[in-house]
Design an enzyme around this catalytic site. Structure first.
Site, PDB file in Angstrom:
ATOM      1  N   GLY A  84       3.912  -7.292   5.485  1.00  0.00           N
ATOM      2  CA  GLY A  84       3.719  -6.945   4.081  1.00  0.00           C
ATOM      3  C   GLY A  84       4.243  -5.557   3.758  1.00  0.00           C
ATOM      4  O   GLY A  84       4.257  -5.148   2.601  1.00  0.00           O
ATOM      5  N   SER A 144       0.354   6.867   3.935  1.00  0.00           N
ATOM      6  CA  SER A 144      -0.418   6.636   5.159  1.00  0.00           C
ATOM      7  C   SER A 144       0.344   7.005   6.436  1.00  0.00           C
ATOM      8  O   SER A 144       0.764   8.135   6.599  1.00  0.00           O
ATOM      9  CB  SER A 144      -0.860   5.175   5.164  1.00  0.00           C
ATOM     10  OG  SER A 144      -1.651   4.889   6.261  1.00  0.00           O
TER      11      SER A 144
END
Ligand code: 16G
Ligand code: MG
Length: 542
Positions: free
Chosen positions: A499, A64
């Protein structure tokens, strides 16, 4: 399962000793050179998941918005959704098994998950434009084939396109054709149909500048733009021909630095947007006549979309429920506007697409967006059926609204946030409402906000509740935050362990940028002191 063959092949994709990785909110993500064994093993796991669900499973190779040197991998479940939580655990076990334990871990997963090993398996694979992606995708294929799975390698795809392919295949073509061409046609024809009305009333042809983060979005948008060129012309920047992926550009850069990307020419009041590296996020922005930069983030995108949907729902008057789902990062002004002005129910979930997605499924029409620009709209099967029926049967005004909703259902990628699909929806709404990007921006004014990172020895010492808005441990930290927040007006602050990075994230907002920055600094210091900060103490002023 031919476990001997697995062992033999696995040697060619050996796990570096002692390397431990976790299947997190975005799958596995780290430096590309550490991922070969993970890819091979995710190929194995995709076969097991496919056998268990008797469905096609997707594997996407991407990191990403991370730097070009990183890579990552995510599995896509049968309905095009993120992998089920119990299988995230299997993924983590499998990725971390030492070579000699690999066969027993595979057997263990098959037993625990009651996988019927006689079932056929089918896996589809996609990858982004990172230099490392092609080889890593080949390692996935090695894993799939050694367990006897069939596969189709789509090659270069955006993440949302791979999710779309998986859903198309498992819905036996009902959702659309499982080809890139099918994706282009489905979205473009819905866009053209939806905007017909705006353009036949003589609205000027729309133009939009798109920063593609030097990623896959550029390739796909370049192929697709001819399909909708009558309604919208897009001009691509950071198309990957020169610059580095995600470097000083892309949606994540623009959102976190609150400034325009490099490599795009912006004139005053021109509408621009940025995709991230795998084209599942989008943010808009413009410069005003005084040269001031204005960011239109996921919250404002959700507001534009939900107000349009609400108008159509009032028109069809059929009592379908509409809900908006945000995270704690949503700007306080957006939540207030949605609840108090638009009278739409708003819900807050933990960070991470799967949490928002699940909550949004509780409504007939669920709009979800993270402030970072990841989001979409989900329509329940019942809502879709009702809308399609009204589009055929009811009287004129109602039918017009129902037909628009029908097009909107096709235009939104119902599997996951999709920058291309969101962009087309936004452009269609702006055209239909005759809104400029400035008018859209003026719906409400964002509260000044600041995000900071704090390094701590172990970020897991911080646990949270209430959708990450309250800290539970370490003791005393929430009280400290409460006391700091009380010092400022319109203020709010929260902290949570990231995260995706080994840090704690701090978010603050308040009535002025100066107060916001002070609050963010003070909260960072509290985290540093109470949660085991390491390295340099947080500094005032950034
Ligand atoms: C991942 C998530 C994104 C979330 C971000 C938070 C998916 C597909 N992506 O990129 O939704 O906003 O992580 O990162 O779920 P953080 O935990 O480091 O703040
Ligand atoms: Mg992304």
């Amino acid at each position: 399962m031919d476990l001997d063959a697995v062992t033999k092949q696995s040697v060619l994709h050996a796990k570096p000793d002692g390397l431990i990785l976790q299947y997190g909110t975005a799958g596995f993500r780290t430096k590309a050179e550490h991922l070969d064994h993970v890819m091979f093993r995710m190929g194995l796991l995709a076969v097991l998941r496919s056998k268990q669900t008797k469905s096609t499973i997707g594997v996407m190779v991407t990191a990403s918005h991370n730097p070009e040197e990183d890579n990552g991998v995510k599995l896509v479940d049968p309905l095009g959704e993120m992998l089920a939580a119990s299988w995230e655990e299997h993924a983590t076990c499998l990725a971390n098994a030492e070579e000699q334990h690999l066969p027993s871990v595979l057997v263990d997963i098959s037993e625990k998950a009651a996988v019927d090993l006689h079932q056929d398996a089918f896996v589809v694979i996609g990858r982004d434009t990172r230099p490392s992606s092609e080889k890593l995708a080949q390692s996935v294929i090695d894993g799939v084939t050694v367990l006897g799975g069939q596969f189709h390698d789509y090659g270069l795809l955006t993440t949302p396109q791979l999710h779309y392919m998986v859903f198309c295949r498992n819905s036996k073509g009902q959702y659309g054709k499982a080809t890139v061409e099918g994706y282009y046609q489905k979205l473009s024809s819905a866009f053209v149909e939806l905007t017909k009305q705006a353009f036949c009333t003589g609205d000027d042809h729309r133009t939009l500048k798109v920063d593609c983060a030097n990623g896959i979005g550029a390739l796909k948008l370049a192929e697709m733009k001819h399909y909708f060129s009558q309604g919208l012309s897009v001009q691509l920047f950071n198309d990957g021909t020169k610059g580095k992926l995600n470097h000083l550009c892309g949606a994540d850069f623009v959102k976190s630095h609150q400034k325009p990307p490099q490599g795009i020419e912006m004139k005053a009041n021109e509408s621009c947007c940025s995709f991230d590296g795998d084209a599942d996020r989008i943010v808009y922005y413009y410069h005003d006549a005084d040269g001031q930069f204005h960011l239109i983030d996921g919250d404002k995108i959700a507001t534009l979309i939900s107000s349009f949907l609400k108008e159509l729902l009032v028109e069809i008057g059929d009592g379908l429920s509409l809900g908006v789902v945000q995270t704690a990062y949503a700007n306080g002004s957006s939540t207030r506007y949605l609840e108090e002005v638009m009278k739409v129910p708003v819900y807050c979930t933990k960070t991470g697409v799967k949490h928002l997605h699940h909550k949004a499924q509780e409504f007939d029409i669920g709009v979800y967006f993270e402030a970072n620009g990841h989001g979409t709209v989900l329509f329940s099967k019942a809502a879709e059926t009702k809308i399609k029926q009204l589009a055929k049967e009811s009287e004129d005004e109602k039918r017009k609204a129902a037909k628009m909703l029908e097009n909107i259902i096709d235009l939104f990628n119902q599997t996951i946030g999709d920058a291309i699909s969101d962009m087309l929806v936004i452009e269609a709404i702006l055209a239909l409402k005759g809104l400029t990007v400035q008018q859209w921006d003026a719906l409400y004014t964002d509260l000044p906000n600041r995000q900071l990172k704090v390094k701590v020895a172990d970020r897991q010492v911080i646990s949270t509740t209430d959708a990450e808005r309250q800290v539970v441990t370490p003791p005393g930290l929430q009280d400290a935050i409460n006391d700091l927040v009380k010092k400022y007006r319109l203020s709010r602050a929260f902290v949570r362990p990231s995260g995706t990075e080994d840090i704690v994230r701090v978010y603050a907002e308040a009535d002025s940028q100066e107060n916001t920055d002070s609050l963010a600094y003070e909260v960072s210091l509290a985290v540093f002191q109470l949660a085991g900060g390491i390295g340099e103490r947080p500094q005032r002023g950034f």
